[in-house]
Design a protein around this motif. Structure first.
Motif, PDB file in Angstrom:
ATOM      1  N   GLY A 605       0.707  -1.064   0.007  1.00 16.50           N
ATOM      2  CA  GLY A 605      -0.011   0.104   0.072  1.00 16.50           C
ATOM      3  C   GLY A 605       0.776   1.198   0.060  1.00 16.50           C
ATOM      4  N   LYS A 606       2.032   1.169  -0.530  1.00 15.05           N
ATOM      5  CA  LYS A 606       2.851   2.644  -0.485  1.00 15.05           C
ATOM      6  C   LYS A 606       2.760   3.148  -1.919  1.00 15.05           C
ATOM      7  N   GLN A 607       2.185   4.406  -1.908  1.00 16.84           N
ATOM      8  CA  GLN A 607       2.196   5.148  -3.165  1.00 16.84           C
ATOM      9  C   GLN A 607       2.787   6.497  -2.870  1.00 16.84           C
ATOM     10  N   ASN A 608       4.015   6.742  -3.568  1.00 17.71           N
ATOM     11  CA  ASN A 608       4.649   7.934  -3.519  1.00 17.71           C
ATOM     12  C   ASN A 608       4.878   8.517  -1.957  1.00 17.71           C
ATOM     13  N   GLN A 609       5.295   7.634  -1.399  1.00 19.15           N
ATOM     14  CA  GLN A 609       5.778   7.879   0.285  1.00 19.15           C
ATOM     15  C   GLN A 609       7.092   8.327   0.490  1.00 19.15           C
ATOM     16  N   MET A 610       7.132   9.586   1.212  1.00 19.49           N
ATOM     17  CA  MET A 610       8.356  10.365   1.317  1.00 19.49           C
ATOM     18  C   MET A 610       9.087   9.731   2.324  1.00 19.49           C
ATOM     19  N   ALA A 611      10.482   9.577   2.438  1.00 18.69           N
ATOM     20  CA  ALA A 611      11.312   9.318   3.620  1.00 18.69           C
ATOM     21  C   ALA A 611      12.502  10.160   3.686  1.00 18.69           C
ATOM     22  N   ASP A 612      13.239  10.460   4.709  1.00 21.13           N
ATOM     23  CA  ASP A 612      14.007  11.276   4.775  1.00 21.13           C
ATOM     24  C   ASP A 612      15.262  10.418   4.902  1.00 21.13           C
ATOM     25  N   ALA A 613      16.361  10.427   3.728  1.00 24.98           N
ATOM     26  CA  ALA A 613      17.136   9.521   3.570  1.00 24.98           C
ATOM     27  C   ALA A 613      18.579  10.342   3.693  1.00 24.98           C
ATOM     28  N   SER A 614      18.439  11.565   4.404  1.00 24.39           N
ATOM     29  CA  SER A 614      19.831  12.346   4.192  1.00 24.39           C
ATOM     30  C   SER A 614      20.729  12.090   5.527  1.00 24.39           C
ATOM     31  N   THR A 615      20.341  11.272   6.458  1.00 26.46           N
ATOM     32  CA  THR A 615      21.026  11.090   7.665  1.00 26.46           C
ATOM     33  C   THR A 615      21.994   9.644   7.721  1.00 26.46           C
ATOM     34  N   SER A 616      21.471   8.831   6.812  1.00 26.56           N
ATOM     35  CA  SER A 616      22.170   7.484   6.788  1.00 26.56           C
ATOM     36  C   SER A 616      22.049   6.975   5.322  1.00 26.56           C
ATOM     37  N   ASP A 617      23.157   6.105   5.140  1.00 27.26           N
ATOM     38  CA  ASP A 617      23.225   5.457   3.936  1.00 27.26           C
ATOM     39  C   ASP A 617      22.365   4.201   4.020  1.00 27.26           C
ATOM     40  N   SER A 618      21.830   3.384   5.131  1.00 31.23           N
ATOM     41  CA  SER A 618      21.132   2.408   5.254  1.00 31.23           C
ATOM     42  C   SER A 618      19.680   2.609   5.827  1.00 31.23           C
ATOM     43  N   LEU A 619      19.192   3.789   6.199  1.00 30.70           N
ATOM     44  CA  LEU A 619      18.027   4.057   6.823  1.00 30.70           C
ATOM     45  C   LEU A 619      17.326   5.463   6.357  1.00 30.70           C
ATOM     46  N   ALA A 620      16.119   5.367   5.633  1.00 30.89           N
ATOM     47  CA  ALA A 620      15.393   6.427   5.373  1.00 30.89           C
ATOM     48  C   ALA A 620      14.232   6.640   6.484  1.00 30.89           C
ATOM     49  N   LEU A 621      14.089   7.876   6.884  1.00 31.24           N
ATOM     50  CA  LEU A 621      13.136   7.732   8.172  1.00 31.24           C
ATOM     51  C   LEU A 621      11.845   8.318   7.510  1.00 31.24           C
ATOM     52  N   MET A 622      10.721   7.871   8.058  1.00 31.12           N
ATOM     53  CA  MET A 622       9.346   8.440   7.948  1.00 31.12           C
ATOM     54  C   MET A 622       9.344   9.867   8.418  1.00 31.12           C
ATOM     55  N   CYS A 623       8.859  11.036   7.832  1.00 35.53           N
ATOM     56  CA  CYS A 623       9.166  12.310   7.972  1.00 35.53           C
ATOM     57  C   CYS A 623       7.977  13.228   8.304  1.00 35.53           C
ATOM     58  N   LEU A 624       6.750  12.548   8.171  1.00 38.40           N
ATOM     59  CA  LEU A 624       5.584  13.468   8.113  1.00 38.40           C
ATOM     60  C   LEU A 624       4.887  13.486   9.524  1.00 38.40           C
ATOM     61  N   LYS A 625       4.510  14.587  10.112  1.00 41.27           N
ATOM     62  CA  LYS A 625       3.597  14.766  11.229  1.00 41.27           C
ATOM     63  C   LYS A 625       2.470  15.403  10.729  1.00 41.27           C
ATOM     64  N   LEU A 626       1.387  14.808   9.944  1.00 44.94           N
ATOM     65  CA  LEU A 626       0.249  15.093   9.524  1.00 44.94           C
ATOM     66  C   LEU A 626      -0.931  14.581  10.246  1.00 44.94           C
ATOM     67  N   PRO A 627      -1.824  15.208  11.064  1.00 44.31           N
ATOM     68  CA  PRO A 627      -2.853  14.780  11.651  1.00 44.31           C
ATOM     69  C   PRO A 627      -4.030  14.448  10.912  1.00 44.31           C
ATOM     70  N   PHE A 628      -4.888  13.542  11.273  1.00 42.59           N
ATOM     71  CA  PHE A 628      -6.117  13.106  10.862  1.00 42.59           C
ATOM     72  C   PHE A 628      -6.135  11.825  10.086  1.00 42.59           C
ATOM     73  N   ALA A 629      -5.918  12.160   8.715  1.00 42.17           N
ATOM     74  CA  ALA A 629      -6.029  10.963   7.875  1.00 42.17           C
ATOM     75  C   ALA A 629      -4.942  10.659   6.455  1.00 42.17           C
ATOM     76  N   LEU A 630      -4.596  11.671   6.103  1.00 37.32           N
ATOM     77  CA  LEU A 630      -3.641  11.683   5.013  1.00 37.32           C
ATOM     78  C   LEU A 630      -2.165  11.470   5.584  1.00 37.32           C
ATOM     79  N   GLY A 631      -2.037  11.470   6.959  1.00 34.32           N
ATOM     80  CA  GLY A 631      -0.442  11.254   7.317  1.00 34.32           C
ATOM     81  C   GLY A 631      -0.380   9.825   7.637  1.00 34.32           C
ATOM     82  N   ARG A 632      -1.270   8.746   7.398  1.00 28.79           N
ATOM     83  CA  ARG A 632      -1.295   7.540   8.103  1.00 28.79           C
ATOM     84  C   ARG A 632      -0.412   6.610   7.312  1.00 28.79           C
ATOM     85  N   ASP A 633      -0.137   5.533   7.817  1.00 28.84           N
ATOM     86  CA  ASP A 633       0.487   4.348   7.343  1.00 28.84           C
ATOM     87  C   ASP A 633       1.936   4.740   6.678  1.00 28.84           C
TER      88      ASP A 633
END
Length: 746
Positions: A605-633
């Motif tokens: 179920g991943k579609q165009n999901q952003m992750a912050d890959a700037s701090t590690s070569d092996s880990l990209a971090l979920m980076c959204l804090k968006l309340p309600f419904a569109l920041g889910r999953d």
């Protein structure tokens, strides 16, 4: 199958449930996309002793309930109940039109008053080939409407003094762990109001073609290796996994399984004799199947019982609705305290630290909202819950001040059940004289455009994202803003032109009622969307997108991964998500925004999901804090070094690199399943003739073409046949851990 799969791909990340992802009460259209708007004491006698009810117990309770309804409906004289003839006639026409417009095979509906079932009817086909129609006895999965029952199960334990809502979860589940130390602050209440901070949803094994009773235990294991995406209680964002953990909480307190407890404490006392969870295969004809054209699809096993797994009928949900309308009692029997009902119906988001939009219709406990905007626009309070799975779409409304309720359910997610529910209830209120007339649809005439200042345009400028969408807003020389959507690694060629209006919001001439505004909250910039919803007579505002700031450029390691494909290896063979979606995972970057990767993976179920890959070569971090419904999953993306290869883990789902898949040799060979039991991929060279594959010892298999479109699948009772092809194909083989599978390609 292609048309059905296309529909599934649009809704797969809305599982709730969901749909799928706003307050889940409606489907709203944005100029660029469609998304779902947001998942007592025991009675005396046998049930009080904690034993399972017999079928005689259930039938007796059900018969009493049906007789009570008949007695109430048959009362005559001057106090005879309103027939709602005009409402029912209008509802029939609207439902049939919605079914035709959306190619929905079947729909079932019930309108309820406090003391009676007003109207129940089913529409469409149970079996197209036999010409059999659905009935009001036909089971439908109500998806995330099941969250209301999960909440009620917890409130039963609260009423008994066995659970406290604001007690840390670890008090009751000592084995609960997460990678973030703040997990000890997660309370029982936070599971029910979506504020736990869990990433959202573990799709692996959640919706399959076979039962998976271990799914809840798997979710607990997954949580142990992932981070919180926000501080517990900081905000509410739709979260299926919280309600799956409720299953484990209930079991820990009661010593019985979650389905057993719900049956004993809620379904049986109410006389809901047909309602059940899909712990086993149902008898043919007892449930409404989804269809691909004229072909019935397999029974859907929603293994996330607390979050979305109940099969029921609108007539049986009428019994539950009446208990809610009567302060927790039905026919003199108390199910929940009035205080528990009131707490479920309280807006739980008031006072939370992160609220870019102060929403009057916030999450209750289990409810998507406690003041549904479409009814509130007419001065009516409504509690509401939407439910969507791969095959089913439902809406459940309770109007406590009016003594009215409604459940509508059907075999698709596209027939707009929320709009139908809104329409039927408003029409009923007009017919009983509570409202003077039906509300009128808002006029969509653009107001005069103003010249936006440089400061106003600068406030809107940037790259914004939600859990599944990315947009870029750029100022134009003529004073407008251009809003372009990200797709397949690039920005759309024809952006939407937004103009400043007199209310300080930006909208297009083509869709003037859909307007945007930039706001600041907790040091972050958000874009809010105000848009018509439901029947179109009101505007609904929500946090829509979060602005992302540029980070350090991607490392060489991340850049080398862009454009490659990875393949799912630990999805169950029965996964409907994998069958209706695709097995691939890809990574890309965003033009003009450094430091991020974008993940696309249909099987999870991943579609165009952003992750912050700037701090590690092996880990990209979920980076959204968006309340309600569109920041889910959301999920981190983890690189797993493995025998000289780079595998990827997202949540609990694991993917191997496509370019490491070994070729399948002609003739006899073997495939070794590893100690983890992961499925094995093999590449099959193009052939001008049909090829036969013989497997020995395999549990299941799937065949894909060169673009990973599913060609065929089967279990150990069938053997794969591969048609002639000018392109390479792929074989996916499932087996037990450490199994050696014989394979012959001829």
């Amino acid at each position: 199958m292609a048309a059905f799969c296309a529909s599934i791909r649009r809704v797969v990340v809305r599982l709730s449930g969901t749909a799928e992802k706003l307050s889940a009460s409606e489907t709203t259209r944005h100029p660029h996309k469609e998304y779902p708007v947001n998942q007592p004491p025991f009675p005396s006698g046998t049930l009080a002793r904690g034993t399972n009810p017999t079928r005689r117990d259930l039938l007796k309770l059900g018969a009493l309930s049906v007789l009570a309804q008949a007695w109430l409906a048959g009362c005559g004289g001057s106090d005879a109940p309103l027939s709602y003839d005009a409402t029912i006639a209008d509802a029939r026409a609207a439902i049939l039109k919605a079914m035709a417009d959306s190619d929905t095979p079947s729909v079932s509906v019930a309108l309820i008053e406090r003391d009676r079932l007003v109207w129940a009817e089913a529409f469409g086909s149970l079996d197209k080939a036999a010409g059999t129609a659905v009935s009001t006895e036909t089971l439908f999965c109500i998806g995330s409407c099941s969250k209301v029952l999960a909440t009620m199960a917890v409130m039963v334990l609260v009423d008994r003094g066995l659970v406290r809502l604001d007690e840390p979860l670890v008090t009751y589940l000592p084995g609960f762990r997460m990678a973030s130390p703040e997990y000890t602050q997660v309370t029982v209440r936070m599971l029910l109001n979506h504020s736990s901070g869990f990433p959202g949803f573990d799709p692996r094994g959640s919706i399959d073609s076979a039962p998976n009773p271990q799914y809840a235990a798997q979710v607990l294991q997954t949580l142990a290796q992932v981070r919180l995406k926000h501080a517990p209680g900081e905000m509410s964002v739709y979260c299926n996994d919280g309600f799956t953990v409720v299953e484990l909480l209930v079991q820990a307190i009661t010593g019985t399984s979650y389905p057993q407890f719900v049956t004993q404490a809620i379904l049986a006392p109410l006389g809901m004799v047909r309602s059940r969870y899909a712990t086993e295969r149902f008898a043919a004809g007892s449930y409404a199947p989804a269809y691909d054209g004229d072909t019935p699809l397999p029974q859907e096993f929603a293994n996330l019982y607390g979050s979305g797994g109940l099969y029921t009928t609108p007539t049986e949900m009428a019994l539950l609705a009446r208990a809610l309308l009567n302060q927790g009692t039905l026919e003199g029997q108390r199910l929940l305290s009035a205080e528990a009902i009131a707490e479920m119906a309280r807006n739980q988001t008031t006072g939370q630290p992160l609220r870019p939009v102060a929403m009057a219709d916030g999450y209750g406990l289990g409810w998507d909202g406690v003041r549904q905007d479409g009814l509130a626009a007419a001065g009516i309070t409504a509690w509401h819950k939407n439910g969507g799975t791969l095959a089913y779409g439902s809406d459940f409304y309770v109007l406590p001040g009016e003594g009215l309720a409604l459940l509508i359910t059907g075999t698709s997610t596209t027939y707009r059940p929320g709009a139908l529910a809104e329409r039927i209830l408003l029409r009923a209120l007009v017919e009983r004289g509570r409202l003077a007339a039906m509300p009128q649809k808002l006029a969509a005439t653009p107001s005069a455009a103003l010249t936006a200042s440089d400061a106003q345009r600068a406030q809107m400028t940037g790259v914004y994202a939600s859990g599944d969408s990315i947009y870029q807003l750029q100022p134009q020389a003529d004073g407008t803003m251009a809003m372009a959507q990200y797709d397949a690694g690039a920005w759309a060629d024809s952006p939407t032109v937004l103009k400043l209006r007199g209310d300080g919001r930006f909208s297009s001439d083509a869709a003037p009622l859909q307007s945007y505004q930039a706001v600041q909250a907790q040091g972050q910039r958000y874009l809010t969307l105000r848009t018509p919803n439901g029947m179109g007579h009101y505007l609904f505002e929500m946090p829509y997108l979060q602005q992302l700031e540029a980070k350090a450029p991607l490392s060489a390691a991340w850049r080398a991964r862009l454009g490659r494909r990875w393949l799912a290896v630990n999805q169950p063979a029965e996964s409907l998500l994998l069958q209706y979606g695709g097995p691939t995972l890809t990574l890309s970057d965003v033009p003009g925004l450094s430091g991020y990767i974008v993940t696309n993976a249909e099987a999870i179920g991943k579609q165009n999901q952003m992750a912050d890959a700037s701090t590690s070569d092996s880990l990209a971090l979920m980076c959204l804090k968006l309340p309600f419904a569109l920041g889910r999953d959301l999920d981190d993306v983890v690189i797993l070094p493995r025998a000289g290869e780079e595998w990827i883990r997202v949540g609990s789902s694991v993917f191997c690199p496509e370019d490491s898949v070994a070729p399948l040799a002609v003739g006899a060979s073997s495939i070794q399943i590893g100690v983890e039991g992961h499925a094995e991929w093999r590449a099959i060279a193009a052939s001008a003739t049909e090829q036969t594959i013989t497997l020995t010892g395999a549990a299941a298999w799937s065949l894909y073409d060169g673009e990973f479109n599913l060609l065929a699948s089967g279990d150990a009772t069938r053997q794969p046949q591969l048609p002639a092809s000018a392109d390479q194909s792929y074989l996916l083989v499932y087996g037990a851990a450490n199994a050696s599978i014989g394979v012959t390609l001829s």
